[in-house]
Design a protein around this motif. Sequence first.
Motif, short mmCIF file in Angstrom:
data_model
loop_
_atom_site.label_atom_id
_atom_site.label_comp_id
_atom_site.label_asym_id
_atom_site.label_seq_id
_atom_site.Cartn_x
_atom_site.Cartn_y
_atom_site.Cartn_z
N GLY A 50 -0.61 -9.83 -8.34
CA GLY A 50 -0.62 -8.61 -8.86
C GLY A 50 -2.17 -8.36 -9.33
O GLY A 50 -2.82 -7.27 -8.91
N ALA A 53 -3.93 -7.45 -6.04
CA ALA A 53 -3.59 -6.27 -5.45
C ALA A 53 -4.37 -5.32 -6.32
O ALA A 53 -4.58 -4.18 -5.62
CB ALA A 53 -2.19 -6.30 -5.54
N LEU A 54 -4.38 -5.49 -7.48
CA LEU A 54 -4.95 -4.38 -8.37
C LEU A 54 -6.55 -4.22 -7.85
O LEU A 54 -6.96 -3.04 -7.82
CB LEU A 54 -4.90 -4.76 -9.72
N LEU A 106 -1.45 4.90 -6.12
CA LEU A 106 -0.72 3.43 -6.01
C LEU A 106 0.40 3.34 -7.11
O LEU A 106 1.25 2.17 -6.39
CB LEU A 106 -2.01 2.72 -6.27
N SER A 109 3.24 3.86 -4.84
CA SER A 109 3.41 3.00 -3.93
C SER A 109 3.97 1.39 -4.11
O SER A 109 4.26 0.91 -3.03
CB SER A 109 2.09 3.01 -2.88
N VAL A 110 3.72 1.11 -5.33
CA VAL A 110 3.79 -0.39 -5.69
C VAL A 110 5.15 -0.88 -5.26
O VAL A 110 5.40 -1.82 -4.51
CB VAL A 110 3.63 -0.58 -7.09
N TYR A 114 4.94 -4.09 -2.36
CA TYR A 114 4.79 -5.21 -3.16
C TYR A 114 5.91 -6.40 -2.38
O TYR A 114 5.22 -7.36 -2.22
CB TYR A 114 5.14 -5.08 -4.77
N VAL A 128 6.08 -6.25 -9.84
CA VAL A 128 6.01 -4.86 -9.56
C VAL A 128 5.44 -4.20 -11.08
O VAL A 128 4.68 -3.35 -11.00
CB VAL A 128 7.37 -4.16 -9.15
N LEU A 131 2.05 -4.89 -12.04
CA LEU A 131 1.04 -4.00 -11.47
C LEU A 131 1.14 -2.57 -11.79
O LEU A 131 -0.05 -1.95 -11.75
CB LEU A 131 1.29 -4.15 -9.72
N GLU A 132 2.28 -1.87 -11.76
CA GLU A 132 2.33 -0.54 -12.39
C GLU A 132 1.49 -0.44 -13.34
O GLU A 132 0.91 0.71 -13.87
CB GLU A 132 3.91 -0.26 -12.30
N LEU A 135 -2.27 -0.55 -13.21
CA LEU A 135 -3.04 0.87 -12.59
C LEU A 135 -3.12 1.93 -13.46
O LEU A 135 -4.07 2.69 -13.21
CB LEU A 135 -1.90 1.24 -11.43
#
Length: 443
Positions: A50, A53-54, A106, A109-110, A114, A128, A131-132, A135
């Motif tokens: 995560g 990805a961030l 984003l 989209s996660v 993911y 998930v 990461l949300e 963001l």
Amino acid sequence: MTQARLQRILTLALPIIGGMVSQNILNIVDTAMVSRLSNSDAALAAVGLGGFALYMGQALILGISTGVQSSASRRKGEGRLSESAFFLNGGLFLVAVAAPILSLVLFFSVPLVYPYLNGDANVIELGVPYLEIRLIGTIFIGMNYAFRGYWNAIDMPHLYMSTLVVMHAANIFLNWVLIFGNLGAPAMGVEGAAWASVISIGIGTTIYFFLGFRHAVINGFMGGLPKQEELMTLIRLSIPNGLQQLFFSAGFVATFWIIGQVGTVELAAANVLINLTLVAILPGLGLGLAAATLVGQALGKKDIDDAQAWGWDVTKVAIVVMGVLGLPAVFFPEWLLTTVFKLTPETLAAALWPLRIVGMTMVFEALGMVLMNSMLGAGDTQRVMYIATGLQWLVFLPAAYLVGPVLGYGLLAIWLLQGTYRGLQAIVFTWFWQRKAWAKITI
């Protein structure tokens, strides 16, 4: 190299390094805390994947820091310090426009993307929401990077360092509260680590604005935007570096995906290795940012030979420092891994030899990072983008997929390839720095 030049390098670099060390100590503390959760391998994999990805999602905005630093340091070298903060204003303006749009796109989209990064159901379940939440703080991160570029450019990196120390102390405290449910808070686990990061980054942004009004108003802070052509130059410098960081971070995500195909234990080990590596390379990165400022200021004075000499001088310091820092990873890898982290025996075994490789390749990391940042300080952002992106995506990643999931040689083979590709990149940057094509760039 004279004593005066060494002192100039260290005066500029040490506060930058101090701030970055605090940041990556924080990452290690985060990882160490998460490793103590009951589902530690899945939690480590989720936080590690995560986090990268961030970084990938925010990379285009983070490139603004390079544009601000290159432009402001050049103005300082030209004796036009009173105009330097207009570039900071421009960077903050670009972040304020782009970050909310990027965050929304984003965020939604996660859940769709993911599962393609990792197929483990436990990792997806934890990763998930992590990461949300992270963001939400995109605008804070972008603004913090713009401030970092400015403080470094005008020889005030101590403001950057002190802010990071406060921000990371807050993050560690909030991790303790929110991950484990202390002081009456709910025990939120991985999600608690995400909220702690967002809140602490917001605290950092608030401090930066306070410091801006205190120290940079005389240089134009919040006094207006750069002229149209200067704003376009800022964008021109920022976009290639943003794209480079995008592809670099996407390459890290791809690397995590490749390692995930090998196994979850290997992915957990890779997360630990990356966190330790990031601490080890921080002096090189901090010295590289110092080199970017010194090169930019020398070019502002129209002294090309001095600009090139700064790149070489900073490289010499970085090679010594990082070579020494790599020794514990070579000779005492198990002690490094078990002192900080609580790892399963399988994860520890998977991480031992890759960590030795990290220690052996520190000298190449020093050479590559300093000269890459020297080229960025000169405004040669497009060439840096082509070199870094091409070697990572056309050489390393295909080879890593071949030796890992396809041929089954595992994490060790992937880390050997990583060290080889980074060494090759350092050689290429050395060749281009020697050629001086960067000296012809106008900012």
